[in-house]
Enzyme design. Structure first.
Site, PDB file in Angstrom:
ATOM      1  N   HIS A 222       2.705   4.471   4.530  1.00 49.53           N
ATOM      2  CA  HIS A 222       1.778   5.189   3.655  1.00 49.53           C
ATOM      3  C   HIS A 222       2.300   6.591   3.341  1.00 49.53           C
ATOM      4  O   HIS A 222       2.203   7.059   2.207  1.00 49.53           O
ATOM      5  CB  HIS A 222       0.411   5.275   4.325  1.00 49.53           C
ATOM      6  CG  HIS A 222      -0.253   3.948   4.495  1.00 49.53           C
ATOM      7  ND1 HIS A 222      -1.375   3.772   5.272  1.00 49.53           N
ATOM      8  CD2 HIS A 222       0.061   2.722   3.997  1.00 49.53           C
ATOM      9  CE1 HIS A 222      -1.734   2.500   5.234  1.00 49.53           C
ATOM     10  NE2 HIS A 222      -0.881   1.845   4.480  1.00 49.53           N
TER      11      HIS A 222
ATOM     12  N   SER B 201       0.802  -1.222   0.000  1.00 44.75           N
ATOM     13  CA  SER B 201       0.000   0.000   0.000  1.00 44.75           C
ATOM     14  C   SER B 201       0.836   1.274   0.000  1.00 44.75           C
ATOM     15  O   SER B 201       0.315   2.338  -0.337  1.00 44.75           O
ATOM     16  CB  SER B 201      -0.986   0.009   1.182  1.00 44.75           C
ATOM     17  OG  SER B 201      -0.300  -0.075   2.399  1.00 44.75           O
TER      18      SER B 201
END
Length: 312
Positions: A198, A147
């Site tokens: 992230h 991610s």
């Protein structure tokens, strides 16, 4: 020793349903290959000598132990089937849009660079946090997952295509700020995710869209003429607003066009994923396995081991 094969878990089944429901022929090859490869790796169909624990990404492992392979391998590992499902579902829409825009060769090149740079940025951020707070634990924090790269791709999609406004917890937010809202929202809803991972992806995406990264990446391509690439971002067409994106650009001096009016709207995917995160419940454990306790099955041992590090 090759990892043990898994059965078909719920997350994998949901991902397969999504593929067949949409139609495999509608997805470009690199996007399909990346997803199929990560699913096969997770299920144990690819014979490798490592597992998620031994390749999780940490500043200590890279800088002190010099295990540089973790910069790449950690991104393709996942903690469980739902972790895999959410990441691949999000990548599905972003990968499809960007691969259609850039072309498959350049998109593969982009993913390679983004994977390494996102991991390297993660390591750098952990070092900064360790020095800033005088806490060596940051150097040992281990993370896995794709991610970080997906957040980098999200910066590109929101930069290239105006996605209007979205609602988060009742608040109306411009699409260009959605990536920052989701950075915080996901961390609040799923605390075990890697905020730093992230954030690293967002910074890499910004370096490409607003910084020098795109120029640096394009220099060797222009020098050797390895493959064609788009020289301009797509123009927005209001005529198909709300049903897709269409436009024209130029590749190596030649016009190219695409029309995704009937394609998947990646904003809808992100909304579905956001809602799924809201209903996802995580169970926190100590991660300590007592050898004197009753024998544990393989799934329980794996779960407790993976709880030692963050997921991205």
């Amino acid at each position: 020793m090759a990892r043990q094969r898994r059965g078909i878990e719920m997350g994998v089944l949901m991902l397969m349903w999504q593929f067949f429901n949409t139609g495999l022929e509608t997805f470009p090859p690199v996007t399909l290959l990346i997803i199929a490869g990560q699913v096969a790796l997770y299920m144990g169909f690819i014979p490798v000598s490592w597992d998620a624990v031994t390749v999780c990404l940490s500043a200590q492992a890279v800088l002190r132990w010099r295990e540089y392979e973790r910069l790449v391998l950690s991104a393709f590992e996942h903690g469980d089937d739902l972790h895999l499902y959410y990441n691949m579902l999000s990548f599905l829409s972003k990968g499809r849009s960007l691969e259609q825009h850039f072309g498959s060769p350049y998109f593969a090149y982009l993913l390679t660079v983004f994977t390494v740079l996102t991991s390297a940025t993660y390591v750098g951020l952990e070092v900064i946090l360790s020095e800033l707070f005088d806490d060596k634990q940051y150097l040992k924090t281990c993370a896995i997952g794709f991610s970080g790269v997906i957040f980098a791709l999200k910066v590109l999609t929101t930069s290239y295509w105006d996605t209007g406004y979205r609602r988060y917890f009742g608040f109306r937010v411009s699409g260009k700020y959605a990536v920052w809202v989701e950075l915080v929202a996901i961390q609040l809803m799923v605390p075990n995710t890697s905020f730093v991972g992230h954030l690293a992806g967002i910074l890499v995406g910004i370096a490409y869209t607003q910084g020098p990264l795109k120029l640096v990446m394009d220099l060797p391509i222009q020098a050797v003429g390895l493959f064609n690439r788009p020289l301009a971002t797509p123009t927005r067409s209001r005529s198909n607003w709300g049903s897709g994106v269409s436009g024209y650009g130029t590749a190596a001096g030649q016009p190219y066009g695409w029309n995704t009016t009937n394609d998947i709207n990646y904003a809808d995917y992100d909304e579905a994923i956001r809602r799924s995160y809201e209903t996802l419940q995580t169970e926190e454990t100590s991660g300590i396995i007592n050898p004197d306790s009753a024998p544990l099955d393989q799934d329980e041992v794996r779960r407790r081991r993976l709880n030692r590090f963050n997921i991205t």
